[in-house]
Motif scaffolding. Sequence first.
Motif, PDB file in Angstrom:
ATOM      1  N   THR A   1      -5.913  -0.114   4.172  1.00 25.77           N
ATOM      2  CA  THR A   1      -6.081   1.261   3.703  1.00 25.77           C
ATOM      3  C   THR A   1      -6.876   2.090   4.700  1.00 25.77           C
ATOM      4  O   THR A   1      -6.543   3.246   4.970  1.00 25.77           O
ATOM      5  CB  THR A   1      -6.801   1.271   2.338  1.00 25.77           C
ATOM      6  OG1 THR A   1      -6.099   0.420   1.426  1.00 25.77           O
ATOM      7  CG2 THR A   1      -6.851   2.679   1.769  1.00 25.77           C
ATOM      8  N   VAL A   2      -7.931   1.499   5.250  1.00 27.49           N
ATOM      9  CA  VAL A   2      -8.761   2.199   6.227  1.00 27.49           C
ATOM     10  C   VAL A   2      -7.958   2.577   7.464  1.00 27.49           C
ATOM     11  O   VAL A   2      -8.083   3.686   8.001  1.00 27.49           O
ATOM     12  CB  VAL A   2      -9.969   1.315   6.620  1.00 27.49           C
ATOM     13  CG1 VAL A   2     -10.666   1.878   7.842  1.00 27.49           C
ATOM     14  CG2 VAL A   2     -10.948   1.218   5.469  1.00 27.49           C
TER      15      VAL A   2
ATOM     16  N   LEU B   1     -15.315   2.732   3.535  1.00 31.54           N
ATOM     17  CA  LEU B   1     -14.567   1.483   3.436  1.00 31.54           C
ATOM     18  C   LEU B   1     -14.750   0.615   4.678  1.00 31.54           C
ATOM     19  O   LEU B   1     -14.840  -0.619   4.585  1.00 31.54           O
ATOM     20  CB  LEU B   1     -13.085   1.785   3.217  1.00 31.54           C
ATOM     21  CG  LEU B   1     -12.737   2.478   1.891  1.00 31.54           C
ATOM     22  CD1 LEU B   1     -11.257   2.807   1.832  1.00 31.54           C
ATOM     23  CD2 LEU B   1     -13.141   1.602   0.703  1.00 31.54           C
TER      24      LEU B   1
ATOM     25  N   LEU C   1      -4.653   8.157  -0.474  1.00 32.50           N
ATOM     26  CA  LEU C   1      -5.511   7.095   0.049  1.00 32.50           C
ATOM     27  C   LEU C   1      -6.132   6.252  -1.062  1.00 32.50           C
ATOM     28  O   LEU C   1      -6.086   5.020  -0.985  1.00 32.50           O
ATOM     29  CB  LEU C   1      -6.580   7.699   0.957  1.00 32.50           C
ATOM     30  CG  LEU C   1      -7.308   6.727   1.894  1.00 32.50           C
ATOM     31  CD1 LEU C   1      -7.754   7.450   3.155  1.00 32.50           C
ATOM     32  CD2 LEU C   1      -8.526   6.109   1.221  1.00 32.50           C
ATOM     33  N   PRO C   2      -6.708   6.878  -2.122  1.00 30.61           N
ATOM     34  CA  PRO C   2      -7.206   6.043  -3.225  1.00 30.61           C
ATOM     35  C   PRO C   2      -6.097   5.223  -3.877  1.00 30.61           C
ATOM     36  O   PRO C   2      -6.313   4.058  -4.243  1.00 30.61           O
ATOM     37  CB  PRO C   2      -7.782   7.076  -4.208  1.00 30.61           C
ATOM     38  CG  PRO C   2      -8.100   8.257  -3.380  1.00 30.61           C
ATOM     39  CD  PRO C   2      -7.062   8.300  -2.312  1.00 30.61           C
TER      40      PRO C   2
ATOM     41  N   VAL D   1      -8.392  -3.565   1.837  1.00 34.98           N
ATOM     42  CA  VAL D   1      -9.224  -2.399   2.166  1.00 34.98           C
ATOM     43  C   VAL D   1      -9.052  -2.024   3.639  1.00 34.98           C
ATOM     44  O   VAL D   1      -8.969  -0.841   3.992  1.00 34.98           O
ATOM     45  CB  VAL D   1     -10.705  -2.686   1.850  1.00 34.98           C
ATOM     46  CG1 VAL D   1     -11.592  -1.568   2.388  1.00 34.98           C
ATOM     47  CG2 VAL D   1     -10.904  -2.828   0.350  1.00 34.98           C
ATOM     48  N   THR D   2      -8.961  -3.026   4.500  1.00 36.26           N
ATOM     49  CA  THR D   2      -8.779  -2.773   5.932  1.00 36.26           C
ATOM     50  C   THR D   2      -7.464  -2.064   6.197  1.00 36.26           C
ATOM     51  O   THR D   2      -7.393  -1.133   7.014  1.00 36.26           O
ATOM     52  CB  THR D   2      -8.819  -4.091   6.719  1.00 36.26           C
ATOM     53  OG1 THR D   2     -10.061  -4.757   6.455  1.00 36.26           O
ATOM     54  CG2 THR D   2      -8.693  -3.844   8.208  1.00 36.26           C
TER      55      THR D   2
ATOM     56  N   VAL E   1      -5.333  -3.619  -2.980  1.00 36.09           N
ATOM     57  CA  VAL E   1      -6.298  -4.610  -3.464  1.00 36.09           C
ATOM     58  C   VAL E   1      -5.708  -5.420  -4.611  1.00 36.09           C
ATOM     59  O   VAL E   1      -5.771  -6.655  -4.623  1.00 36.09           O
ATOM     60  CB  VAL E   1      -7.613  -3.925  -3.896  1.00 36.09           C
ATOM     61  CG1 VAL E   1      -8.516  -4.922  -4.607  1.00 36.09           C
ATOM     62  CG2 VAL E   1      -8.333  -3.344  -2.688  1.00 36.09           C
TER      63      VAL E   1
ATOM     64  N   MET F   1      -5.372   2.210  -1.726  1.00 33.39           N
ATOM     65  CA  MET F   1      -6.412   1.198  -1.799  1.00 33.39           C
ATOM     66  C   MET F   1      -6.292   0.377  -3.084  1.00 33.39           C
ATOM     67  O   MET F   1      -6.356  -0.859  -3.056  1.00 33.39           O
ATOM     68  CB  MET F   1      -7.794   1.841  -1.734  1.00 33.39           C
ATOM     69  CG  MET F   1      -8.928   0.827  -1.734  1.00 33.39           C
ATOM     70  SD  MET F   1     -10.555   1.584  -1.696  1.00 33.39           S
ATOM     71  CE  MET F   1     -10.587   2.358  -3.313  1.00 33.39           C
TER      72      MET F   1
ATOM     73  N   ALA G   1       0.835  -1.205   0.000  1.00 31.81           N
ATOM     74  CA  ALA G   1       0.000   0.000   0.000  1.00 31.81           C
ATOM     75  C   ALA G   1       0.868   1.253   0.000  1.00 31.81           C
ATOM     76  O   ALA G   1       0.454   2.311  -0.492  1.00 31.81           O
ATOM     77  CB  ALA G   1      -0.921   0.001   1.211  1.00 31.81           C
TER      78      ALA G   1
ATOM     79  N   TRP H   1     -13.856   8.599   3.238  1.00 35.91           N
ATOM     80  CA  TRP H   1     -13.256   7.374   2.719  1.00 35.91           C
ATOM     81  C   TRP H   1     -13.225   6.295   3.801  1.00 35.91           C
ATOM     82  O   TRP H   1     -13.586   5.139   3.564  1.00 35.91           O
ATOM     83  CB  TRP H   1     -11.831   7.650   2.226  1.00 35.91           C
ATOM     84  CG  TRP H   1     -11.745   8.149   0.828  1.00 35.91           C
ATOM     85  CD1 TRP H   1     -11.617   9.440   0.405  1.00 35.91           C
ATOM     86  CD2 TRP H   1     -11.784   7.364  -0.374  1.00 35.91           C
ATOM     87  NE1 TRP H   1     -11.565   9.509  -0.958  1.00 35.91           N
ATOM     88  CE2 TRP H   1     -11.664   8.246  -1.468  1.00 35.91           C
ATOM     89  CE3 TRP H   1     -11.887   5.993  -0.618  1.00 35.91           C
ATOM     90  CZ2 TRP H   1     -11.654   7.809  -2.791  1.00 35.91           C
ATOM     91  CZ3 TRP H   1     -11.882   5.544  -1.949  1.00 35.91           C
ATOM     92  CH2 TRP H   1     -11.766   6.454  -3.008  1.00 35.91           C
ATOM     93  N   THR H   2     -12.783   6.664   4.980  1.00 34.72           N
ATOM     94  CA  THR H   2     -12.666   5.712   6.087  1.00 34.72           C
ATOM     95  C   THR H   2     -14.022   5.116   6.444  1.00 34.72           C
ATOM     96  O   THR H   2     -14.161   3.903   6.634  1.00 34.72           O
ATOM     97  CB  THR H   2     -12.058   6.395   7.323  1.00 34.72           C
ATOM     98  OG1 THR H   2     -10.756   6.891   6.997  1.00 34.72           O
ATOM     99  CG2 THR H   2     -11.950   5.425   8.487  1.00 34.72           C
TER     100      THR H   2
END
Length: 321
Positions: free
Chosen positions: A198-199, A150, A74-75, A195-196, A82, A78, A50, A146-147
């Motif tokens: 990234t969150v 997701l 952040l995008p 995703v987690t 992924v 993610m 990431a 975002w947080t």
Amino acid sequence: MEAIAEILSSSLMQRALLAALLVGAAAPVVGTFLVQRRLALLGDGIGHIALTGVAAGWLVGAVVGLTPRDVLALPGAMVAAVLGAVAIEWVRAKGRITGDVALAILFYGGIAGGVLLIQIAGGTSSNLMSYLFGSIATVSPTDLYWTAGLALLVLVVGFGLRGPLFAVSNDEDFAKASGLPVQLLTSVLAALAAVTVTVAMRVVGLLLVSALMIVPVATAQAFARSFSRTMAWASGIGVVVSVVGLCITYLYDLPPGALIVVLAIALYALASVLSHRRRVRLHARDGGADDGEIAPPGRVDDVHLADHDDSPAAHGESWRS
């Protein structure tokens, strides 16, 4: 009370608390599946890759002239997390490489790619520090959106598909024989883990996110007696340590991410001691205090997770029902 009122009156702390609550609830949900699959370090590997996504977001922002340049960090994280997690899971499932080699690729390739891309983007390695160790005080309204989105996705999918995902995590051969789409479900789980990561990036940082995913699960296993209860307890523990840790750092000048992880580990140590004492008492009550050894922490609970799960398969029902 005055301190609590002061914390709740700050818009910055309101965003930070909400982010901590969401991340604390979502991260252990995915971690429960990873522990069952014995892939506790997968979050670390995804966190490293990431970092490449963060740097790629910086590079895109610099090229198109966005202000601030990290608006796409952040995008970018993610997407990279992924794609990397799903690709590694696919390659591992095909038998091309083993799990430990896949994690090594994520670890080293992610760090190297992040450092290289951030330099090309005109930044320095210091620009990555807030992502490596977390910087919850800098959570913006956009970051919070975002947080929230997701984290809710992780919670809905994690709890909604916990039966099939548990089957795959516990025994892939059994899941395949039951007619479950194993490859699809493992890819979904890898994507959820990505995703987690990234969150949780802003709350505890990419280097510490795996601890928030795994340690609450280990703590919950000391007392929970089914997979679903372990997941629920772990999620609650994640919320408590995240919110408490953040509130402490508001009063004292301490790094939030590190304190949250230390609190989680301290709670695990306490739970392990209490669980061990309980087993000793039960062993003595059954008249076998001097016979054999007490089972190590987690062993008894792992058996319960496998044998007494409240999933459909445990009652002879189809996973499709």
